[in-house]
Every structure is written in C-alpha cells, then in structure tokens.
Motif scaffolding. Sequence first.
Motif, PDB file in Angstrom:
ATOM      1  N   ALA A 179     -27.415  10.202   3.770  1.00 17.42           N
ATOM      2  CA  ALA A 179     -27.967  10.338   5.645  1.00 17.42           C
ATOM      3  C   ALA A 179     -28.999   9.440   6.031  1.00 17.42           C
ATOM      4  O   ALA A 179     -28.996   8.941   6.769  1.00 17.42           O
ATOM      5  CB  ALA A 179     -28.068  11.355   5.766  1.00 17.42           C
ATOM      6  N   PHE A 180     -30.088  10.022   5.660  1.00 16.97           N
ATOM      7  CA  PHE A 180     -31.334   8.504   5.404  1.00 16.97           C
ATOM      8  C   PHE A 180     -30.931   7.258   5.198  1.00 16.97           C
ATOM      9  O   PHE A 180     -31.159   6.611   6.159  1.00 16.97           O
ATOM     10  CB  PHE A 180     -32.452   9.429   4.268  1.00 16.97           C
ATOM     11  N   PHE A 181     -30.138   6.928   4.529  1.00 15.48           N
ATOM     12  CA  PHE A 181     -30.616   5.781   4.088  1.00 15.48           C
ATOM     13  C   PHE A 181     -28.711   5.255   5.159  1.00 15.48           C
ATOM     14  O   PHE A 181     -29.351   3.459   5.318  1.00 15.48           O
ATOM     15  CB  PHE A 181     -30.149   5.537   2.617  1.00 15.48           C
ATOM     16  N   GLY A 182     -28.157   5.956   4.889  1.00 17.35           N
ATOM     17  CA  GLY A 182     -27.094   5.625   6.551  1.00 17.35           C
ATOM     18  C   GLY A 182     -27.612   5.326   7.540  1.00 17.35           C
ATOM     19  O   GLY A 182     -27.771   4.148   7.859  1.00 17.35           O
ATOM     20  N   SER A 183     -29.055   6.616   7.751  1.00 21.42           N
ATOM     21  CA  SER A 183     -28.966   5.819   9.319  1.00 21.42           C
ATOM     22  C   SER A 183     -30.377   5.204   9.354  1.00 21.42           C
ATOM     23  O   SER A 183     -30.547   4.235   9.857  1.00 21.42           O
ATOM     24  CB  SER A 183     -30.209   7.395   9.593  1.00 21.42           C
ATOM     25  N   LEU A 184     -30.826   5.063   7.961  1.00 21.14           N
ATOM     26  CA  LEU A 184     -31.780   3.448   7.760  1.00 21.14           C
ATOM     27  C   LEU A 184     -31.035   1.959   8.238  1.00 21.14           C
ATOM     28  O   LEU A 184     -31.709   1.299   9.172  1.00 21.14           O
ATOM     29  CB  LEU A 184     -32.287   3.504   6.406  1.00 21.14           C
ATOM     30  N   ILE A 185     -30.037   2.171   7.498  1.00 19.52           N
ATOM     31  CA  ILE A 185     -29.007   0.869   7.965  1.00 19.52           C
ATOM     32  C   ILE A 185     -28.905   0.637   8.948  1.00 19.52           C
ATOM     33  O   ILE A 185     -28.596  -0.355   9.662  1.00 19.52           O
ATOM     34  CB  ILE A 185     -27.896   0.998   6.698  1.00 19.52           C
ATOM     35  N   LEU A 186     -28.355   1.810   9.739  1.00 23.28           N
ATOM     36  CA  LEU A 186     -28.213   1.761  11.165  1.00 23.28           C
ATOM     37  C   LEU A 186     -28.876   1.598  12.139  1.00 23.28           C
ATOM     38  O   LEU A 186     -28.822   0.526  12.813  1.00 23.28           O
ATOM     39  CB  LEU A 186     -27.640   2.821  12.323  1.00 23.28           C
ATOM     40  N   LEU A 187     -30.828   1.217  11.892  1.00 19.76           N
ATOM     41  CA  LEU A 187     -31.174   0.997  12.973  1.00 19.76           C
ATOM     42  C   LEU A 187     -31.957  -0.310  12.054  1.00 19.76           C
ATOM     43  O   LEU A 187     -32.423  -1.447  12.833  1.00 19.76           O
ATOM     44  CB  LEU A 187     -33.165   1.741  11.755  1.00 19.76           C
ATOM     45  N   TYR A 207     -23.204   0.668   5.535  1.00 14.66           N
ATOM     46  CA  TYR A 207     -23.134   2.403   6.381  1.00 14.66           C
ATOM     47  C   TYR A 207     -21.878   3.455   6.284  1.00 14.66           C
ATOM     48  O   TYR A 207     -22.019   4.645   6.007  1.00 14.66           O
ATOM     49  CB  TYR A 207     -23.695   2.348   7.549  1.00 14.66           C
ATOM     50  N   ALA A 208     -20.970   2.571   6.478  1.00 16.51           N
ATOM     51  CA  ALA A 208     -19.722   3.847   5.933  1.00 16.51           C
ATOM     52  C   ALA A 208     -20.016   4.602   4.537  1.00 16.51           C
ATOM     53  O   ALA A 208     -19.217   5.447   4.722  1.00 16.51           O
ATOM     54  CB  ALA A 208     -18.274   2.706   6.516  1.00 16.51           C
ATOM     55  N   ALA A 209     -19.965   3.610   3.675  1.00 15.00           N
ATOM     56  CA  ALA A 209     -20.239   4.239   1.927  1.00 15.00           C
ATOM     57  C   ALA A 209     -21.057   5.512   2.463  1.00 15.00           C
ATOM     58  O   ALA A 209     -20.343   6.951   1.747  1.00 15.00           O
ATOM     59  CB  ALA A 209     -19.978   3.192   1.434  1.00 15.00           C
ATOM     60  N   LEU A 210     -22.428   5.536   2.640  1.00 18.33           N
ATOM     61  CA  LEU A 210     -23.202   6.186   2.178  1.00 18.33           C
ATOM     62  C   LEU A 210     -23.037   7.628   3.432  1.00 18.33           C
ATOM     63  O   LEU A 210     -23.178   8.241   3.021  1.00 18.33           O
ATOM     64  CB  LEU A 210     -24.417   5.388   3.429  1.00 18.33           C
ATOM     65  N   ALA A 221     -22.692  11.534   2.133  1.00 21.05           N
ATOM     66  CA  ALA A 221     -23.360  12.188   3.732  1.00 21.05           C
ATOM     67  C   ALA A 221     -22.723  13.492   3.999  1.00 21.05           C
ATOM     68  O   ALA A 221     -22.736  14.460   4.244  1.00 21.05           O
ATOM     69  CB  ALA A 221     -24.155  11.544   4.416  1.00 21.05           C
ATOM     70  N   SER A 222     -21.244  12.919   4.325  1.00 19.85           N
ATOM     71  CA  SER A 222     -20.508  14.185   5.857  1.00 19.85           C
ATOM     72  C   SER A 222     -20.242  15.085   4.515  1.00 19.85           C
ATOM     73  O   SER A 222     -19.887  16.403   4.934  1.00 19.85           O
ATOM     74  CB  SER A 222     -19.545  13.368   6.012  1.00 19.85           C
ATOM     75  N   ARG A 223     -20.419  15.063   3.391  1.00 23.58           N
ATOM     76  CA  ARG A 223     -20.130  15.827   2.245  1.00 23.58           C
ATOM     77  C   ARG A 223     -20.918  17.352   2.145  1.00 23.58           C
ATOM     78  O   ARG A 223     -20.127  18.297   2.468  1.00 23.58           O
ATOM     79  CB  ARG A 223     -20.354  15.724   1.243  1.00 23.58           C
TER      80      ARG A 223
END
Lengths: 307, 307
Positions: free
Chosen positions: A228-236, A295-298, A302-304
């Motif tokens: 989730a952290f890296f996903g948000s990081l990519i979004l940023l 992002y989608a992959a991460l 994360a949603s698990r």
Amino acid sequence: MMSAAAIAPATTTSGAGVSTPRRRSVAWLGLLPFAGYVLLFLAVPAVLAVGSGFFTRAGAFTLANLAAFADPNIQKAFLASIGISALTAVAGAVIGAVVCFALLGTRSDGFLRTAVDSASSVLAQFGGVMLAFAFIATIGQQGLITKWLISSGLADNVFLNFNNQGPLLYQISGLNIVYLYFQVPLMVLTFMPAMEGLKSTWAEASATLGGTRLTYWTRIGMPILAPAFFGSLILLFANSFSSYATAAALLSQGGIIPLAIKQQSSSETVVGVANVSGVLALGMVVVMIVLMTAYAALQRRASRWQR
Amino acid sequence: MTVSTATATTSDPIAPKAVRGSPVGPRSFAAEPGRVVRGIILGIVGVVFLVPIVAMIEFSLRVGQPVDGRQAYGFQHFVAVFDPVNSRAYGVLFQGIVNSIGICAITVLIVLVLLLPTMIFVELKFPGLRRALEFVCIIPITIPSIVLVVGFVPVYSVVAGIFGSHPWTLSFAVGIIVLPYAYRPIAANLRAIEVVVLSEASRSLGAGWTSVLTRVILPNLRRGILSSVFITIAVVLGEYTIASFLSQNTFQTALILVQHTDPYVAVIFALFALIFAFVLLVFIGRLGSGSPRPRRGGPRRLTRRPE
C-alpha cells in the motif's frame, strides 16, 4: 483504492438482464450520449495528442519527430520532472505515513480525524495558481519567512538567493517545497485506509508472543503495509509528474516537461522538429502508463489485507 | 488529484471495535503511538502546513512598504476589491469568476445529465459494462491534463466553429477532467444500495420507470450525487491548464493576470477560494462520514452487507 470496485460483487444483477433479453437491443441506445461525449472529448483528444507526434506538419507519417528526445534541453526537462516527482513522492510518502501513524488509535469519527481528513482533502486539491501565491507570500522575495529571516540577521538566506540564481521559489529546486504541500495530504488520504486495516489483534498476538512495539512494526506492520505504501508513493509520483499549473505560475523560463509542452505548443520551432508537443505528450503518457500498471499491481497485493 | 475522500470513509461496518478501554493496563505493546508522540508529530506537521496560510493572510493585510523595518497592517486591500474606482482594474478578475461559475454550472449539468444516468443505466441493464465504465472514468487521471490539452487544441478549433469561442465551451473539456472525481462518490453510493432489488421491488408494486427513478433510486443516491457535484465545483474552480491553453479567461487565469499588477488582490481571492473549497469539502466529508442515524421513511438503511 482502485481495486475497491474490483471486489464489488456482481451476483445480484443477473436477474434484471435475463428478464429483458428482447429489449436489450434498444436499451444500448441509452449508452450512446455518454459514449459519444467520451469519444469526442476524451478518446479523440488523447489520440490526437499522442498521435500528432508521428506526423509531419503536412500530415505524412514519420518517426523523425522522436528525435526531439535526443535534444539535451528536452532530456534535461524530463530528468528534472522525474527528479522532482521522485523527491516529492518519497518525502511526501514518508511524512504522510508518519502522520497516518500518529492518527492510529484515534476515533475515526472524532474531531481530530475529521479535521485532518477535511484539511487533507482541501490541501490535496489545493494545487495550481493559488498554491503558488501561498508560497510567494511565504518564501518569495517579500514572503513572511524570508523577511523574518532577514530581520533576524540572515540577510543572505536560502530563500532569497539559492545557487546564486535569485529566490529559491522561482527555481526548479523550489518546486520541491511547494509540491510537498499537496503531496503530504494526498498521502494521508490514500494511505490512511491501509493503516486502518491493521487489526489490533495482530498487535496483541505479537505482544503475547513477547514482541515489543519495535518488533511489531518491523516484522508485521511494515511488511503488511509495504504494498500500500509503495502504491501510494507511485500515485504521488504520478501526481507531481503531471502537475502543471503551479510550475507555470512560478517558473517563467520552463525546465520541466509540462512547461516544455506549453512552450513547444506556442512556438513550434525550438527543437527544429514538427509537433514536438505531441512527442513530449507521448513521453509523458508512456511514463504514466508504466506508473499506473505498477500501481494497479501493488494495489491488488495491498487489498489482500484490507478486507 | 484527490483520490476519493468519500470511499475512504466507508470503513468496514462489521470490523470488530478496537478493545478500547479494556483492562490491559499500560499498552506499551500496542501498535498505536502514545499521546506525546502523536502530539509532537501532528503538532509539527500542523504548524508547518499552517505557515503558508498564515503568510497569505499576513500578506493580504500589508499596507505599503515597511518603514524602519516595521510593516503597517490594515484592511485597505480588502476594501479596495469592492471599490467601484477599481472596477476597471479588477474587471478581468470578476469576468473570470463569472465565466468560471458558468463553466461550473454546465460541468455539473454534464455530470448530472450524462454521467449519472449512464451509471444508473449500466447498473440496471448492463452490469457487465460496469468495469468498462469505471475504466473510462479513471482514464483522465492516467492521462495528465497537460497531455489531453495538446489534443483539445485541434478539437476546439472545430468546437469554436460550431458554438463560437465562448468560455462556457470549456465545460466539455473540464467535464472530462472531472470524470474520475465525479464518478467515485456516485459509484460508492451505488455499490452501497441494492439498485436492482430496489427497482424490481418498486416495479412489482406497480411503479413506472419514472417513479422508480425519481422516488426510489435518486433519493437513495442523494449523498453520492451531492458529493460529486461539490467535488466537481471544487475542481472546476481550480482548473487552470485547459483555460490557459485554450486562451479563455477563467478565475485561475485571471488570478495570474491580476497578480502582475496587484499581487494583494490575487492573494485575497486565492484566500477566498481556499475558504470556499474548504467549506465545500468539509460538507462532502460530513456527507461521506455517514453518521447513520435512522431517517424517517427513506429506504436508505438498506445497505449491502459485505459477503
């Protein structure tokens, strides 16, 4: 958060579709207005923007325009864009995550959380021209902080003259400070749901097995939150990579890719290649597609833990 | 690029309440930070984020240049905004605001007339298209508006031929930019109610499609619709990229113009806009945070249990 819709159950809807098989042939007409709108104002502009880079001004197909990527100024602008996006994404993600951590254990409908949530959603929207003004008033030449530093004896402070090129705010490095102002709130908004997904029972389980708070965070909390952290990081990263208005209000001489697109579209001849803005748009889209795929992959990972 | 504040607040209703106040004694093992740590983190971040706002207020209150290092303050600049003497100087700004409000109204109309009916329609008749619709609505986040705008320029040379080059025509382009933000609150709301069951129930009780729509579905979607209208307004008022590329005068482009001649007025209006956005988004937060107190009548408590 993108996967939130993916887990939406699609079970209850079968009844409606089956009962009216004959009318369906007419029913799809109802989709036409929206489809037409999206086609005209999303699909066509997107294709025109990205596709125009492959054509000469006369309209013949060419790959020669891609030579724009060999231009040192364009390369510098891409590197500057990626540099700013990377720096503000990492810094914003870390600071935002720390804020989320501080909010752990507060009531989600309490005053503190409501205030932080509202403030974050305002500030994450607070891009553009108004953000530039806020920082002109803060660390610009006449800014509050700049003047305060001068009056306390620091006449040649970093805000007034950075790298001997004048005020920091009007240089590319200055954008880092400004962008953090919407990056941190965006991180709080996107990362808080993941942080809340941590079950208190996990901390208790860890404690009964003799774990300290440190071992809980390093062995359980951080590994679970990592996707989730890296996903948000990519979004940023994507957020500041595509941001235009703030930089346009602050940097007059350009230096990052969105500004280069503006310059190229108002004067086509700088690099000596036709449709350079289209080529640059293509470059940005490629970067964004790579980012969004990651992002989608991460986010799927994360949603698990967020069920 | 706020990613949906509304969905973030719909936390799992069956999640076990944290064992608050359970007699565990000093919870040093707990994952959450202590009061002191929380206070320090939120205090520092909060103060840092308040500085630019305070600086804007301070800047807007300045009167003249400092004499002997002392700055005089007053409300002169605020008064000047409404002084008829300045109406020529600020004319462009007020015109920009009027244009932006017009664009707001039409963009909201696009959301309500094109997006909303399509979403309901897809939910009822084409549930298989739900993912496709979501994908289309998310695309504008992936394609930066600076890229789309490169394609909008040729599209708008056609649009100007049909409708003329009026500011309100920007709504078509802005409506696309707004799609992701407008989509999410309505989608979250749709997911939370059983649209198909509701419509079948009312149909079997003899209701026609009009009354199903106006008396059952729309009242249930009130919250999502309101949220997406407000976020649309917030996004439209902050939009700069499209207006500046298509050389139209809107609130944001006018701010840039006015800033060169009168930075104080620009900062004052940026402050007003910030406060306005804050009020709007706090309102959305109130709508989203759900306070599920039972309403008289209304079938709104019919929420889907998570499977």
